[in-house]
Design a protein around this motif. Structure first.
Motif, PDB file in Angstrom:
ATOM      1  N   CYS A 106       0.448  69.675  78.440  1.00 34.96           N
ATOM      2  CA  CYS A 106      -0.019  70.636  77.513  1.00 34.96           C
ATOM      3  C   CYS A 106      -1.819  70.717  77.592  1.00 34.96           C
ATOM      4  CB  CYS A 106       0.405  70.652  76.229  1.00 34.96           C
ATOM      5  SG  CYS A 106      -0.273  71.770  74.994  1.00 34.96           S
ATOM      6  N   GLY A 107      -2.010  71.880  77.909  1.00 31.84           N
ATOM      7  CA  GLY A 107      -3.610  71.994  78.400  1.00 31.84           C
ATOM      8  C   GLY A 107      -4.332  71.699  76.876  1.00 31.84           C
ATOM      9  N   ALA A 108      -3.828  72.248  76.066  1.00 32.64           N
ATOM     10  CA  ALA A 108      -4.368  72.227  74.586  1.00 32.64           C
ATOM     11  C   ALA A 108      -4.654  70.749  74.231  1.00 32.64           C
ATOM     12  CB  ALA A 108      -3.668  72.816  73.336  1.00 32.64           C
ATOM     13  N   VAL A 109      -3.550  69.826  74.292  1.00 30.21           N
ATOM     14  CA  VAL A 109      -3.873  68.276  74.118  1.00 30.21           C
ATOM     15  C   VAL A 109      -4.678  67.600  75.022  1.00 30.21           C
ATOM     16  CG1 VAL A 109      -2.469  66.294  73.891  1.00 30.21           C
ATOM     17  CG2 VAL A 109      -1.483  68.350  73.067  1.00 30.21           C
ATOM     18  N   LEU A 110      -4.621  68.090  76.296  1.00 28.64           N
ATOM     19  CA  LEU A 110      -5.403  67.367  77.095  1.00 28.64           C
ATOM     20  C   LEU A 110      -6.754  67.746  76.954  1.00 28.64           C
ATOM     21  CD1 LEU A 110      -3.365  68.127  80.507  1.00 28.64           C
ATOM     22  CD2 LEU A 110      -3.727  65.861  79.335  1.00 28.64           C
ATOM     23  N   ALA A 111      -7.185  68.996  76.683  1.00 31.89           N
ATOM     24  CA  ALA A 111      -8.401  69.276  76.168  1.00 31.89           C
ATOM     25  C   ALA A 111      -8.856  68.512  75.168  1.00 31.89           C
ATOM     26  CB  ALA A 111      -8.738  70.778  75.987  1.00 31.89           C
ATOM     27  N   ILE A 112      -8.272  68.420  74.142  1.00 32.14           N
ATOM     28  CA  ILE A 112      -8.391  67.806  72.956  1.00 32.14           C
ATOM     29  C   ILE A 112      -8.984  66.177  73.204  1.00 32.14           C
ATOM     30  CG2 ILE A 112      -7.688  66.965  70.488  1.00 32.14           C
ATOM     31  CD1 ILE A 112      -6.477  69.832  70.525  1.00 32.14           C
ATOM     32  N   LEU A 113      -7.975  65.789  73.881  1.00 31.06           N
ATOM     33  CA  LEU A 113      -8.285  64.458  74.124  1.00 31.06           C
ATOM     34  C   LEU A 113      -9.358  63.836  74.984  1.00 31.06           C
ATOM     35  CD1 LEU A 113      -4.495  63.257  75.046  1.00 31.06           C
ATOM     36  CD2 LEU A 113      -5.714  62.537  72.991  1.00 31.06           C
ATOM     37  N   ALA A 114      -9.641  64.991  75.884  1.00 33.61           N
ATOM     38  CA  ALA A 114     -10.796  64.728  76.655  1.00 33.61           C
ATOM     39  C   ALA A 114     -12.303  64.782  75.768  1.00 33.61           C
ATOM     40  CB  ALA A 114     -11.018  65.726  77.827  1.00 33.61           C
ATOM     41  N   GLY A 115     -12.069  65.738  74.930  1.00 36.57           N
ATOM     42  CA  GLY A 115     -13.084  66.045  73.836  1.00 36.57           C
ATOM     43  C   GLY A 115     -13.374  64.877  72.891  1.00 36.57           C
ATOM     44  N   GLN A 116     -12.305  64.200  72.607  1.00 41.92           N
ATOM     45  CA  GLN A 116     -12.671  62.978  71.668  1.00 41.92           C
ATOM     46  C   GLN A 116     -13.153  61.726  72.607  1.00 41.92           C
ATOM     47  OE1 GLN A 116      -8.337  62.443  70.535  1.00 41.92           O
ATOM     48  NE2 GLN A 116      -8.965  63.329  68.491  1.00 41.92           N
ATOM     49  N   LYS A 117     -13.207  62.040  73.868  1.00 45.01           N
ATOM     50  CA  LYS A 117     -13.953  60.924  74.549  1.00 45.01           C
ATOM     51  C   LYS A 117     -15.336  61.344  74.795  1.00 45.01           C
ATOM     52  CE  LYS A 117      -9.704  59.461  77.024  1.00 45.01           C
ATOM     53  NZ  LYS A 117      -8.808  59.149  78.537  1.00 45.01           N
ATOM     54  N   THR A 143     -11.440  75.499  74.542  1.00 45.07           N
ATOM     55  CA  THR A 143     -12.575  75.009  74.819  1.00 45.07           C
ATOM     56  C   THR A 143     -12.931  73.851  73.544  1.00 45.07           C
ATOM     57  OG1 THR A 143     -13.373  76.934  75.878  1.00 45.07           O
ATOM     58  CG2 THR A 143     -15.048  75.347  75.187  1.00 45.07           C
ATOM     59  N   VAL A 144     -13.240  72.714  73.847  1.00 44.64           N
ATOM     60  CA  VAL A 144     -13.458  71.662  72.980  1.00 44.64           C
ATOM     61  C   VAL A 144     -14.796  71.065  73.124  1.00 44.64           C
ATOM     62  CG1 VAL A 144     -12.484  69.361  72.249  1.00 44.64           C
ATOM     63  CG2 VAL A 144     -10.786  71.227  73.283  1.00 44.64           C
ATOM     64  N   THR A 145     -15.632  70.684  71.965  1.00 40.55           N
ATOM     65  CA  THR A 145     -16.661  70.118  72.258  1.00 40.55           C
ATOM     66  C   THR A 145     -16.929  69.033  71.090  1.00 40.55           C
ATOM     67  OG1 THR A 145     -17.815  72.486  72.537  1.00 40.55           O
ATOM     68  CG2 THR A 145     -19.434  70.739  71.697  1.00 40.55           C
ATOM     69  N   PRO A 146     -17.332  68.202  71.333  1.00 43.44           N
ATOM     70  CA  PRO A 146     -17.445  66.627  70.447  1.00 43.44           C
ATOM     71  C   PRO A 146     -18.454  66.829  69.249  1.00 43.44           C
ATOM     72  CG  PRO A 146     -17.439  66.034  72.916  1.00 43.44           C
ATOM     73  CD  PRO A 146     -17.843  67.576  72.851  1.00 43.44           C
ATOM     74  N   LEU A 147     -18.367  66.422  68.354  1.00 47.28           N
ATOM     75  CA  LEU A 147     -19.296  66.519  67.219  1.00 47.28           C
ATOM     76  C   LEU A 147     -19.058  65.498  66.450  1.00 47.28           C
ATOM     77  CD1 LEU A 147     -20.672  68.264  64.837  1.00 47.28           C
ATOM     78  CD2 LEU A 147     -18.476  68.808  63.858  1.00 47.28           C
ATOM     79  N   SER A 148     -20.188  64.677  66.033  1.00 44.26           N
ATOM     80  CA  SER A 148     -20.490  63.533  64.917  1.00 44.26           C
ATOM     81  C   SER A 148     -20.983  64.163  63.940  1.00 44.26           C
ATOM     82  CB  SER A 148     -21.435  62.635  65.754  1.00 44.26           C
ATOM     83  OG  SER A 148     -20.755  62.030  66.959  1.00 44.26           O
ATOM     84  N   LEU A 149     -20.413  63.801  62.736  1.00 45.71           N
ATOM     85  CA  LEU A 149     -20.794  64.104  61.427  1.00 45.71           C
ATOM     86  C   LEU A 149     -20.788  63.147  60.495  1.00 45.71           C
ATOM     87  CD1 LEU A 149     -22.263  66.871  60.171  1.00 45.71           C
ATOM     88  CD2 LEU A 149     -19.994  67.600  59.547  1.00 45.71           C
ATOM     89  N   ASP A 150     -21.810  62.573  59.672  1.00 45.18           N
ATOM     90  CA  ASP A 150     -21.778  61.559  58.495  1.00 45.18           C
ATOM     91  C   ASP A 150     -20.999  60.446  59.099  1.00 45.18           C
ATOM     92  OD1 ASP A 150     -23.261  63.268  56.920  1.00 45.18           O
ATOM     93  OD2 ASP A 150     -21.441  64.138  56.058  1.00 45.18           O
ATOM     94  N   TRP A 151     -21.104  60.051  60.374  1.00 42.35           N
ATOM     95  CA  TRP A 151     -20.754  58.807  61.049  1.00 42.35           C
ATOM     96  C   TRP A 151     -19.268  59.017  61.295  1.00 42.35           C
ATOM     97  CZ3 TRP A 151     -24.557  55.883  62.107  1.00 42.35           C
ATOM     98  CH2 TRP A 151     -25.690  55.669  61.305  1.00 42.35           C
ATOM     99  N   GLN A 152     -18.817  60.120  61.267  1.00 41.04           N
ATOM    100  CA  GLN A 152     -17.335  60.529  61.586  1.00 41.04           C
ATOM    101  C   GLN A 152     -17.367  61.356  63.224  1.00 41.04           C
ATOM    102  OE1 GLN A 152     -14.283  59.575  59.972  1.00 41.04           O
ATOM    103  NE2 GLN A 152     -15.775  58.362  58.620  1.00 41.04           N
ATOM    104  N   GLU A 153     -16.018  60.993  64.043  1.00 44.73           N
ATOM    105  CA  GLU A 153     -16.119  61.760  64.994  1.00 44.73           C
ATOM    106  C   GLU A 153     -15.209  62.958  64.974  1.00 44.73           C
ATOM    107  OE1 GLU A 153     -18.275  61.159  67.669  1.00 44.73           O
ATOM    108  OE2 GLU A 153     -19.158  59.781  66.376  1.00 44.73           O
ATOM    109  N   TYR A 154     -15.364  64.219  65.307  1.00 41.78           N
ATOM    110  CA  TYR A 154     -14.604  65.300  65.325  1.00 41.78           C
ATOM    111  C   TYR A 154     -14.648  65.961  66.506  1.00 41.78           C
ATOM    112  CZ  TYR A 154     -15.351  64.541  60.131  1.00 41.78           C
ATOM    113  OH  TYR A 154     -15.164  64.078  58.921  1.00 41.78           O
ATOM    114  N   VAL A 155     -14.111  67.040  66.741  1.00 44.89           N
ATOM    115  CA  VAL A 155     -14.026  67.895  67.822  1.00 44.89           C
ATOM    116  C   VAL A 155     -13.957  69.385  67.248  1.00 44.89           C
ATOM    117  CG1 VAL A 155     -13.212  66.358  69.674  1.00 44.89           C
ATOM    118  CG2 VAL A 155     -11.554  67.659  68.412  1.00 44.89           C
ATOM    119  N   ILE A 156     -14.590  70.296  67.808  1.00 42.69           N
ATOM    120  CA  ILE A 156     -14.737  71.537  67.653  1.00 42.69           C
ATOM    121  C   ILE A 156     -14.089  72.247  68.561  1.00 42.69           C
ATOM    122  CG2 ILE A 156     -16.161  73.738  66.996  1.00 42.69           C
ATOM    123  CD1 ILE A 156     -18.507  72.160  66.509  1.00 42.69           C
ATOM    124  N   VAL A 157     -12.940  72.950  68.212  1.00 46.46           N
ATOM    125  CA  VAL A 157     -12.023  73.647  69.257  1.00 46.46           C
ATOM    126  C   VAL A 157     -12.294  74.890  69.010  1.00 46.46           C
ATOM    127  CG1 VAL A 157      -9.524  73.796  69.945  1.00 46.46           C
ATOM    128  CG2 VAL A 157     -10.319  71.759  68.870  1.00 46.46           C
TER     129      VAL A 157
END
Length: 383
Positions: A106-117, A143-157
């Protein structure tokens, strides 16, 4: 008053004026400090989600709420993207979206996992969603972009629906490649007919012309019906079908077809003349695609076998060839745009499934083994 540029320039529609870059930068800084980002994201037409480290939705914009026809975003907080979209594979495993075998491709899952890295990336995703009792095939770009906010790691999709683009590409390939090839064959036969003086040869060429013209019409009608099937506009006309006669028509279809030119086609006609109540045009289209798919996967000199089985309630058609389909391909074989044959392909197996399951009320399955190769089976209620 801010100075503007292009005040007196020509415009065919919207006003041409614009601020200088320095003014735009000042505005940008003001927005960064004062505007609620939710208002900004909700104004965008594309679906936007923010996921936590477990791929759960912690925020989505209004575009997703409207797309899913939800009262509010609270209804999908904590869900994963596949669960929110009602992906048919999201419930294959108890742990949900991203955890089943099918999710490996699944391209969605693969993109999210890469974004979390920590990697910004984009991948295409073929997804089948269930809406009520209907199934719909979507082509999405994540399209996934990493995001750090208040010491927490997120991804914007960011999710973009590219279904129309994929459908157009497939349709263009059919008309610019397949139908153009058939039209070229038609022209070749006409030229031969114009140069021949032998009556017997002319008669044979007339027969070939008839078959090629039928093939051309069939290819156009197949695309028309597939579009109608996806729009729920396809009409089903059922009547009593003689299975032996139907298989004879399929055999005749491939008697001069280029895809079976170097293939041994063995149709195992049943001893008893089986009948079933179904749409002969749509059923024949499914069988033709099953044979074509098997022939394209076979090497020169190999055999493609076609047969039929019957029990008390249903009639099952099967097509077998010796090729072994890899497991990752098996998991995607019925998806709309998936193909191992290049861009713009992938409609054959998808149309087999949509015609069989949505319109002919049957089931279609795939079985692969080292001993028997690959077998597609399409089963239909006898009455």
């Amino acid at each position: 008053m801010c100075e503007t540029l292009f005040q007196n320039s020509f415009s065919s529609f919207a006003t041409p004026e614009r601020y200088k870059k320095e003014t735009v930068i000042v505005q940008s800084k003001i927005l960064d400090k004062r505007v609620d980002m939710r208002l900004v994201l909700d104004s965008l037409p594309n679906v936007i989600m923010v996921l936590n480290c477990h791929r759960q939705i912690v925020y989505c914009n209004q575009a997703l709420v409207d797309l899913l026809e939800l009262p509010s975003s609270l209804d999908i907080l904590g869900a994963r993207p596949g669960e929110a979209f009602s992906c048919v594979n999201a419930c294959n495993n108890e742990a949900g979206c991203g955890t089943s075998e099918t999710c490996q491709n699944c391209g969605a899952v693969l993109a999210i996992l890469a974004g979390q890295k920590g990697n910004k990336n984009s991948k295409e995703c073929r997804i089948t969603v269930k809406q009520g009792e209907e199934y719909r095939a979507l082509d999405l770009k994540f399209t996934v972009t990493p995001l750090s906010l208040d010491w927490q790691e997120y991804v914007i999709v960011f999710v973009t629906d590219i279904s129309a683009e994929k459908r157009r590409a497939s349709l263009e390939r059919v008309f610019f490649h397949d139908i153009l090839n058939t039209a070229g064959s038609l022209r070749g036969f006409i030229e031969l007919l114009g140069n021949t003086r032998d009556p017997q040869t002319a008669k044979e060429l007339f027969c070939d012309l008839e078959e090629v013209s039928k093939s051309l019409i069939e290819e156009i009608l197949e695309q028309r019906d597939l579009i109608g099937a996806e729009c729920n506009e396809l009409m089903v006309h059922k009547r009593l079908i003689q299975v032996r006669e139907l298989l004879g028509e399929v055999q005749k279809h491939f008697s001069s077809h280029s895809v079976t030119r170097d293939i041994i086609l063995n149709i195992e006609v049943p001893e008893e003349d089986i009948t079933l109540h179904s749409d002969p045009v749509l059923l024949r289209r499914v069988l033709v695609n099953m044979v074509k798919n098997a022939a394209e996967a076979s090497k020169s000199g190999e055999m493609v076998r076609i047969g039929v089985n019957k029990d008390e309630a249903q009639v099952s058609f099967w097509v077998n060839n010796s090729a072994i389909i890899p497991r990752d391909v098996q998991l995607q074989i019925f998806q709309r745009s998936f193909s191992t044959k290049g861009l713009g392909r992938g409609l054959g197996t998808y149309s087999m499934k949509i015609l069989t399951e949505r319109y002919l009320k049957g089931t279609i399955s795939l079985h692969v083994s080292e001993e028997r190769g690959t077998t597609f089976t399409a089963s239909y209620p006898q009455n």
